[in-house]
Design an enzyme around this catalytic site. Structure first.
Site, PDB file in Angstrom:
ATOM      1  N   LYS A 263      -3.333  -8.092  -2.186  1.00 20.03           N
ATOM      2  CA  LYS A 263      -3.233  -9.481  -1.325  1.00 20.03           C
ATOM      3  C   LYS A 263      -2.245  -8.787  -0.370  1.00 20.03           C
ATOM      4  O   LYS A 263      -2.102  -9.593   0.591  1.00 20.03           O
ATOM      5  CB  LYS A 263      -2.898 -10.583  -2.300  1.00 20.03           C
ATOM      6  CG  LYS A 263      -3.219 -11.141  -3.343  1.00 20.03           C
ATOM      7  CD  LYS A 263      -2.622 -12.277  -3.646  1.00 20.03           C
ATOM      8  CE  LYS A 263      -3.702 -13.037  -4.795  1.00 20.03           C
ATOM      9  NZ  LYS A 263      -2.143 -13.884  -6.298  1.00 20.03           N
ATOM     10  N   GLY A 264      -1.278  -7.885  -1.021  1.00 22.87           N
ATOM     11  CA  GLY A 264       0.333  -7.062  -0.211  1.00 22.87           C
ATOM     12  C   GLY A 264      -0.557  -7.289   1.197  1.00 22.87           C
ATOM     13  O   GLY A 264       0.527  -7.482   1.710  1.00 22.87           O
TER      14      GLY A 264
ATOM     15  N   GLU B 125      -3.105  -0.361   3.816  1.00 19.21           N
ATOM     16  CA  GLU B 125      -2.396  -1.033   3.103  1.00 19.21           C
ATOM     17  C   GLU B 125      -0.931  -1.826   2.735  1.00 19.21           C
ATOM     18  O   GLU B 125      -0.599  -0.800   4.139  1.00 19.21           O
ATOM     19  CB  GLU B 125      -2.896   0.210   1.469  1.00 19.21           C
ATOM     20  CG  GLU B 125      -2.026   0.545   0.407  1.00 19.21           C
ATOM     21  CD  GLU B 125      -2.312  -0.778  -0.569  1.00 19.21           C
ATOM     22  OE1 GLU B 125      -2.554  -1.820  -0.128  1.00 19.21           O
ATOM     23  OE2 GLU B 125      -2.555  -0.763  -2.006  1.00 19.21           O
ATOM     24  N   ASP B 126      -0.193  -1.605   1.620  1.00 11.56           N
ATOM     25  CA  ASP B 126       1.119  -2.476   1.668  1.00 11.56           C
ATOM     26  C   ASP B 126       2.165  -1.580   1.949  1.00 11.56           C
ATOM     27  O   ASP B 126       3.597  -1.200   2.723  1.00 11.56           O
ATOM     28  CB  ASP B 126       1.548  -3.533   1.376  1.00 11.56           C
ATOM     29  CG  ASP B 126       1.211  -3.585  -0.138  1.00 11.56           C
ATOM     30  OD1 ASP B 126       0.229  -2.662  -0.637  1.00 11.56           O
ATOM     31  OD2 ASP B 126       0.993  -4.655  -1.408  1.00 11.56           O
TER      32      ASP B 126
ATOM     33  N   ASP C   1       2.123   4.872  -3.596  1.00  8.19           N
ATOM     34  CA  ASP C   1       3.464   5.105  -4.847  1.00  8.19           C
ATOM     35  C   ASP C   1       2.360   6.300  -4.681  1.00  8.19           C
ATOM     36  O   ASP C   1       3.186   7.258  -4.971  1.00  8.19           O
ATOM     37  CB  ASP C   1       3.413   3.665  -5.558  1.00  8.19           C
ATOM     38  CG  ASP C   1       4.421   3.818  -6.277  1.00  8.19           C
ATOM     39  OD1 ASP C   1       5.474   4.261  -6.204  1.00  8.19           O
ATOM     40  OD2 ASP C   1       4.200   3.098  -7.702  1.00  8.19           O
TER      41      ASP C   1
ATOM     42  N   LYS D 268       5.642   5.900  -0.826  1.00  7.77           N
ATOM     43  CA  LYS D 268       7.149   6.292  -1.155  1.00  7.77           C
ATOM     44  C   LYS D 268       6.438   7.735  -1.839  1.00  7.77           C
ATOM     45  O   LYS D 268       5.563   8.176  -2.887  1.00  7.77           O
ATOM     46  CB  LYS D 268       7.341   5.636  -2.607  1.00  7.77           C
ATOM     47  CG  LYS D 268       8.102   4.215  -2.252  1.00  7.77           C
ATOM     48  CD  LYS D 268       7.396   3.454  -4.262  1.00  7.77           C
ATOM     49  CE  LYS D 268       8.056   2.192  -3.802  1.00  7.77           C
ATOM     50  NZ  LYS D 268       8.051   1.322  -5.174  1.00  7.77           N
TER      51      LYS D 268
ATOM     52  N   PHE E 217      12.319  -0.846  -6.302  1.00  8.28           N
ATOM     53  CA  PHE E 217      11.020  -1.734  -6.718  1.00  8.28           C
ATOM     54  C   PHE E 217      11.327  -2.783  -4.715  1.00  8.28           C
ATOM     55  O   PHE E 217      12.083  -3.283  -5.035  1.00  8.28           O
ATOM     56  CB  PHE E 217      10.556  -2.410  -7.374  1.00  8.28           C
ATOM     57  CG  PHE E 217       9.256  -2.874  -7.083  1.00  8.28           C
ATOM     58  CD1 PHE E 217       8.342  -2.753  -7.772  1.00  8.28           C
ATOM     59  CD2 PHE E 217       9.334  -4.987  -7.259  1.00  8.28           C
ATOM     60  CE1 PHE E 217       6.840  -3.302  -7.772  1.00  8.28           C
ATOM     61  CE2 PHE E 217       8.373  -5.613  -7.266  1.00  8.28           C
ATOM     62  CZ  PHE E 217       7.047  -4.745  -7.778  1.00  8.28           C
TER      63      PHE E 217
ATOM     64  N   ASP F  97       5.197  -8.535  -3.616  1.00  6.58           N
ATOM     65  CA  ASP F  97       5.393  -9.522  -4.726  1.00  6.58           C
ATOM     66  C   ASP F  97       5.702  -8.481  -6.064  1.00  6.58           C
ATOM     67  O   ASP F  97       6.079  -7.877  -5.586  1.00  6.58           O
ATOM     68  CB  ASP F  97       3.975 -10.300  -5.386  1.00  6.58           C
ATOM     69  CG  ASP F  97       3.734  -9.704  -6.193  1.00  6.58           C
ATOM     70  OD1 ASP F  97       2.872  -8.242  -5.846  1.00  6.58           O
ATOM     71  OD2 ASP F  97       3.274  -9.953  -7.247  1.00  6.58           O
TER      72      ASP F  97
ATOM     73  N   ARG G 164       6.181 -13.020  -1.976  1.00  6.73           N
ATOM     74  CA  ARG G 164       4.829 -12.705  -0.151  1.00  6.73           C
ATOM     75  C   ARG G 164       5.710 -12.971   0.462  1.00  6.73           C
ATOM     76  O   ARG G 164       5.561 -12.474   1.570  1.00  6.73           O
ATOM     77  CB  ARG G 164       4.174 -12.410  -1.189  1.00  6.73           C
ATOM     78  CG  ARG G 164       3.098 -12.504  -2.173  1.00  6.73           C
ATOM     79  CD  ARG G 164       1.571 -12.008  -2.229  1.00  6.73           C
ATOM     80  NE  ARG G 164       0.992 -11.625  -3.419  1.00  6.73           N
ATOM     81  CZ  ARG G 164       0.880 -10.361  -3.466  1.00  6.73           C
ATOM     82  NH1 ARG G 164       0.692  -9.240  -3.169  1.00  6.73           N
ATOM     83  NH2 ARG G 164      -0.311 -10.700  -4.723  1.00  6.73           N
TER      84      ARG G 164
END
Ligand code: 5GP
Length: 174
Positions: free
Chosen positions: A42-43, A98-99, A102, A130, A151, A158, A164
């Site tokens: 969802k991000g 993509e959000d 990582d 990141k 984070f 979220d 969000r």
């Protein structure tokens, strides 16, 4: 959860400026081509919505949903696609949105998964990166902000499905 201690990492104005910059690069790179943008739910939904409205070229959109099972905030490495795209991407120019990257495991898996369908090209645009946390060799083609460890929530991201909706990106304080 929204009482968690957090501080603004990227303001609305900074995000808006960055989204415009990326959109301008994408519009330039894909001028005259038929672009399909695939968002990872969802991000990525808020970033993607902002990004496509800043493009000066037409595009079509679709979504996938990736689940990775692991403890807490860590990816386990086992990525499962729980929603597929509904369009054929064979011979098309594809941009995954993509959000955050990582460990890189989700995107490395997704790129391989979509490449099997023989798109003409496939690139990745990530709002946040990141970079130092990679577990696999993965590089996004377009990156918004490169950040250190920590984070983040807000702007689509979220923590246990909370936060969000926040328009800024926040760094969660331990
Ligand atoms: P990767 O497979 O690259 O380790 O993980 C990518 C996914 O992990 C992202 O799509 C996102 O869902 C989640 N993730 C990684 N870092 C963060 C973070 O700082 N905040 C939030 N909310 N999600 C994160």
């Amino acid at each position: 959860m929204d009482e968690m201690r957090k501080e603004v990492l990227y303001s609305r104005a900074e995000i808006q400026k960055k989204v415009k910059e990326i959109a301008s690069r994408i519009s330039h790179d894909y001028a005259g081509r038929e672009l399909i943008i695939i968002g990872i739910l969802k991000g990525a939904f808020i970033f993607m919505a902002d990004l496509i409205r800043e493009l000066s070229i037409p595009c079509m959109i679709d979504f996938v949903r990736a689940a990775s099972y692991g403890a807490g905030q860590e990816t386990s490495g086992k990525v499962v696609m729980t929603k597929d795209i509904e369009t054929s991407i064979k011979g098309k120019d594809i941009l995954i949105v993509e959000d955050i990257v990582d460990t890189g495991l989700t995107l490395a898996y997704l790129v391989g998964w979509l490449k099997e369908r023989n798109p003409r090209s496939l690139k990745v645009c990530a709002f946040l990166d990141k970079r130092k946390r990679r577990k696999v060799d993965f590089e996004a083609d377009y990156v918004g902000f490169t950040m250190d460890d920590g984070f983040v929530v807000g702007y689509g991201l979220d923590f246990n499905e909370q936060s969000r909706y926040l328009p800024e990106v926040y760094l969660v304080k331990k």
